[in-house]
Scaffold this motif. Structure first.
Motif, short mmCIF file in Angstrom:
data_model
loop_
_atom_site.label_atom_id
_atom_site.label_comp_id
_atom_site.label_asym_id
_atom_site.label_seq_id
_atom_site.Cartn_x
_atom_site.Cartn_y
_atom_site.Cartn_z
N MET A 189 0.83 -1.20 0.00
CA MET A 189 0.00 0.00 0.00
C MET A 189 0.87 1.26 0.00
SD MET A 189 -2.93 -1.11 -0.35
CE MET A 189 -3.87 0.41 -0.22
N GLY A 190 2.00 1.18 0.71
CA GLY A 190 2.92 2.32 0.74
C GLY A 190 3.44 2.62 -0.66
N ALA A 191 3.73 1.55 -1.40
CA ALA A 191 4.25 1.72 -2.77
C ALA A 191 3.21 2.43 -3.63
CB ALA A 191 4.59 0.35 -3.35
N LEU A 192 2.00 1.92 -3.57
CA LEU A 192 0.91 2.48 -4.37
C LEU A 192 0.64 3.95 -3.99
CD1 LEU A 192 -1.66 2.16 -6.19
CD2 LEU A 192 -2.85 1.29 -4.18
N LYS A 193 0.49 4.18 -2.71
CA LYS A 193 0.12 5.52 -2.27
C LYS A 193 1.22 6.53 -2.57
CE LYS A 193 -2.83 3.92 1.49
NZ LYS A 193 -3.23 4.11 2.89
N TYR A 194 2.44 6.15 -2.25
CA TYR A 194 3.54 7.10 -2.43
C TYR A 194 3.72 7.46 -3.90
CZ TYR A 194 7.92 9.51 -2.03
OH TYR A 194 8.89 10.48 -2.09
N PHE A 195 3.67 6.45 -4.74
CA PHE A 195 3.89 6.69 -6.17
C PHE A 195 2.86 7.67 -6.72
CE2 PHE A 195 4.26 5.79 -10.68
CZ PHE A 195 5.61 5.52 -10.82
N ILE A 196 1.64 7.53 -6.26
CA ILE A 196 0.58 8.42 -6.74
C ILE A 196 0.69 9.81 -6.11
CG2 ILE A 196 -1.93 8.80 -6.61
CD1 ILE A 196 -2.30 5.90 -7.37
N LEU A 197 1.02 9.85 -4.83
CA LEU A 197 1.00 11.14 -4.12
C LEU A 197 2.24 11.98 -4.36
CD1 LEU A 197 -0.67 10.01 -0.79
CD2 LEU A 197 -1.66 11.48 -2.57
N LYS A 198 3.33 11.38 -4.82
CA LYS A 198 4.54 12.19 -5.03
C LYS A 198 4.40 13.06 -6.28
CE LYS A 198 7.27 8.99 -7.82
NZ LYS A 198 8.53 8.30 -8.04
N VAL A 199 3.44 12.74 -7.12
CA VAL A 199 3.25 13.48 -8.36
C VAL A 199 2.35 14.69 -8.11
CG1 VAL A 199 2.31 13.31 -10.69
CG2 VAL A 199 3.39 11.33 -9.64
N ASP A 200 2.65 15.79 -8.74
CA ASP A 200 1.77 16.96 -8.70
C ASP A 200 0.38 16.51 -9.16
OD1 ASP A 200 0.32 19.23 -9.25
OD2 ASP A 200 1.98 20.30 -10.19
N ALA A 201 -0.62 16.78 -8.32
CA ALA A 201 -1.96 16.25 -8.57
C ALA A 201 -2.53 16.68 -9.92
CB ALA A 201 -2.91 16.67 -7.45
N ARG A 202 -2.14 17.86 -10.37
CA ARG A 202 -2.72 18.37 -11.62
C ARG A 202 -2.26 17.61 -12.85
NH1 ARG A 202 -1.03 24.13 -9.59
NH2 ARG A 202 0.73 22.76 -9.29
N LYS A 203 -1.13 16.93 -12.71
CA LYS A 203 -0.57 16.26 -13.88
C LYS A 203 -1.23 14.91 -14.13
CE LYS A 203 3.96 18.33 -13.98
NZ LYS A 203 4.94 18.43 -12.90
N ASN A 204 -1.38 14.59 -15.40
CA ASN A 204 -1.75 13.21 -15.75
C ASN A 204 -0.57 12.33 -15.39
OD1 ASN A 204 -4.12 14.14 -16.77
ND2 ASN A 204 -3.48 13.99 -18.91
#
Ligand code: ARG
Length: 596
Positions: A446-461
């Protein structure tokens, strides 16, 4: 007082004493010393030359001398390079800063009181005709993290969800279930309720398309066929029955929605997210109608000849917006107005944040204007936290074709992969049970999934790459979690050391001072994340901190350091890094394991 404040205070006094003039507010600037120079904080003296009437280098030297003489407990040394006065801060200051951080378990967070502003955050907001997918995962993770960030910035936060539980889409699933379901339930089939309903939504679509192509073969044009197909007509009839409170339709609707909610709850739980208050569109859409009628009476909106109601937003540079159809039924916007009304009745909202994908930017632009016109004080400044699309490397998510990336499948895959990837390491842990190994896999996956998604600027695809996300090296959740587990292991091995009394004359290296400064920066990072509505800066902060700690750990011994003072200092430093990493990851909704 903060180190920087102590220095600025002393500089002010020094300038008065040296040059007989006081410095105006905001003139003095301290910045981090550039790595090529000695020192940690640098005073820019150029703005003082007007007062000193001396060369930059001389002014810097005079102030440096003053500081070293007057506040040696803060400034231990200096060097002057042109107009830059580089200051070396006394060790004792760093040690007490470290202790301050360590002794505050929520260092960097602003406490919340009864008087704090109330921020409502809406996220997730699914439709009840199908299970959650990867897009919802991004939404849920962002919503949860943003809620934590807002709270850490001293806001009372209410997490909310608006479930779209009514409308044609759910009638489609209901109808298909009646026709083809043979009474199947989550219990009889062993299917998760939301998946079961989703399957009937897909079944509806399949049969409906067959009907349409048959009609087309018989010579009907496609547009007409789409409207005339018996299934879609039946679904519409069902919706009318629903609106008219037909007991049978309502019973079935309630029963099937309950299945869906039970399914959603499992997914939310696995994602570690939750809500304080859930709203249902079935309960808010009528409120919206009322509110629109109210606006009509006040002359905010107008009625056309066909009886439909519109808002004219051309003055605002937008177009005309439909609010009630000619048959009096409401549209998506009407529902949002009704939801806003109920929410405001329930809570004294100061700020409203909607976490919704960027395909709805226009909708929220319009909603903000309408709510403002209707007198909602937070309407004008409502925040649409707009985020981009997330895809897996092999193509877009498509919901109807059944190729959508299902949230439950994704979660299960991540955990299974984490179990496999970490097997070598985890199986070697002392006294490890299968249960603990599985728990570690859950935390890491879950840490892998969450971190990978959250480290990206939310506005970006973005592209979610499962293999990359779970890599133990690099800018990943597991990398950070692994460092945390290492710190915990150091602390366990250190046993019972007294960290409360560190010697203030311990000799510190640049790396160690740098780490304390970095820890100190957590507060500003939390502030920035809140001001910019940007959880990704917390993720990147954690990564940079952990990288720096690993360099330190590589270059210096902790437990094997022979000098007792240094050893204790390094244990305390490690503990502080662990604490800040846990709190930072906690803001992102990411757990950290004791060992892995
Ligand atoms: N249920 C909607 C959808 O799936 C999203 C709702 C967003 N929130 C809102 N207040 N309009 O597109």
């Amino acid at each position: 007082m903060e180190i920087a404040d102590k220095i600025l205070h002393a500089v002010r006094a020094g300038v008065e004493e040296l040059y007989g003039q006081s410095v105006g507010e905001g003139v003095l600037q301290l910045q981090a010393t550039r790595p090529e120079f000695e020192g940690q904080l640098t005073l820019v003296v150029f703005p003082l030359l007007r007062i000193s009437r001396k060369k930059p280098e001389d002014t810097a030297r005079e102030i440096g001398e003053y500081l070293v003489g007057k506040v040696p407990e803060v400034v231990a040394g200096y060097n002057a390079i042109n107009g830059f006065l580089n200051l070396s801060i006394a060790t004792s200051q760093w040690i007490s800063l470290l202790q301050e951080i360590r002794q505050d378990p929520t260092y960097g967070f602003v406490p919340v009181t009864e008087e704090s502003p109330l921020v409502m955050i809406e996220y997730s907001s699914p439709n009840t005709n199908k299970p959650l997918h990867l897009g919802h995962v991004r939404n849920n993770l962002l919503g949860w993290a943003l809620a934590n960030v807002m709270q850490a910035n001293g806001n009372r936060v209410v997490k909310t969800n608006i479930v779209n539980d009514r409308g044609i889409h759910i009638c489609k699933s209901m109808l298909a279930w009646l026709k083809y379901g043979n009474g199947e339930t989550p219990e009889t089939s062993g299917k998760k309720g939301d998946h079961l309903i989703g399957d009937y939504y897909v079944a509806f679509d399949k049969h409906y398309r067959q009907e349409v192509s048959q009609l087309v073969e018989q010579g009907m044009d496609e547009e007409t066929a789409k409207q005339e197909a018996p299934l879609i007509k039946e679904a519409h009839e069902m919706l009318v029955k629903w609106e008219n409170n037909d007991p049978e339709v309502r019973d079935l609707w309630r029963r099937m929605n309950e299945w869906v909610y039970a399914g959603f709850d499992q997914t939310y739980k696995a994602l570690g997210v939750g809500f304080d208050k859930i709203y249902y569109e079935s309960e808010t859409y009528l409120e919206g109608k009322e509110k629109v009628e109210e606006g009509l009476a006040k002359g905010l909106f107008y009625r056309r000849d066909d009886n439909s109601v519109w808002a004219d937003l051309t003055k605002e540079g937008l177009d005309e917006k439909l609010l009630l159809r000619s048959d009096g039924t409401s549209v998506y916007m009407t529902q949002d107005i009704g939801t806003a009304k109920l929410r405001f009745q329930d809570y004294p909202i100061d700020k409203m944040i909607y976490v919704v994908g960027n395909e709805q930017n226009y909708h929220f632009q319009v909603l903000s204007i309408l709510l403002d016109k209707l007198g909602f004080k937070w309407g004008k400044d409502l925040v649409h936290f707009s985020y981009g699309m997330v895809e897996l490397p092999n193509g877009k998510m498509k919901s109807r074709e059944g190729t959508v990336v299902d949230a439950d499948d994704l979660i299960a895959t991540m955990i299974a992969d984490a179990r496999q990837m970490s097997a070598d390491k985890v199986n070697k842990l002392e006294n490890i049970t299968e249960e603990e190994a599985q728990e570690i896999a859950r935390i890491v996956g879950m840490g892998a999934l969450k971190y990978f998604i959250l480290k990206v600027d939310a506005r970006k695809n973005m592209l979610f790459n499962p293999e990359e996300s779970i890599d133990f090296n690099g800018n990943t959740g597991p990398f950070i979690q692994y460092t945390y587990a290492r710190i915990r292991s150091i602390l366990r091995k250190a046993g019972d050391v007294d960290l409360a009394a560190l010697d203030t004359d311990t000799e510190l290296s640049d790396k160690e001072i740098g780490l304390i400064q970095h820890l100190h920066g957590f507060r500003d990072t939390v502030r920035q994340a809140g001001n910019d509505y940007n959880p990704s800066c917390i993720a990147n902060y954690c990564y940079e901190l952990v990288k720096e700690y690993n360099q330190f750990y590589h270059d210096f011994s902790v437990l094997r350091e022979p000098d007792e003072k240094k050893r204790r200092f390094r244990i305390a430093l490690s503990a502080a890094v662990g604490q800040v990493v846990r709190n930072g990851m906690g803001l992102l909704g990411i757990e950290v394991p004791e060992r892995m």
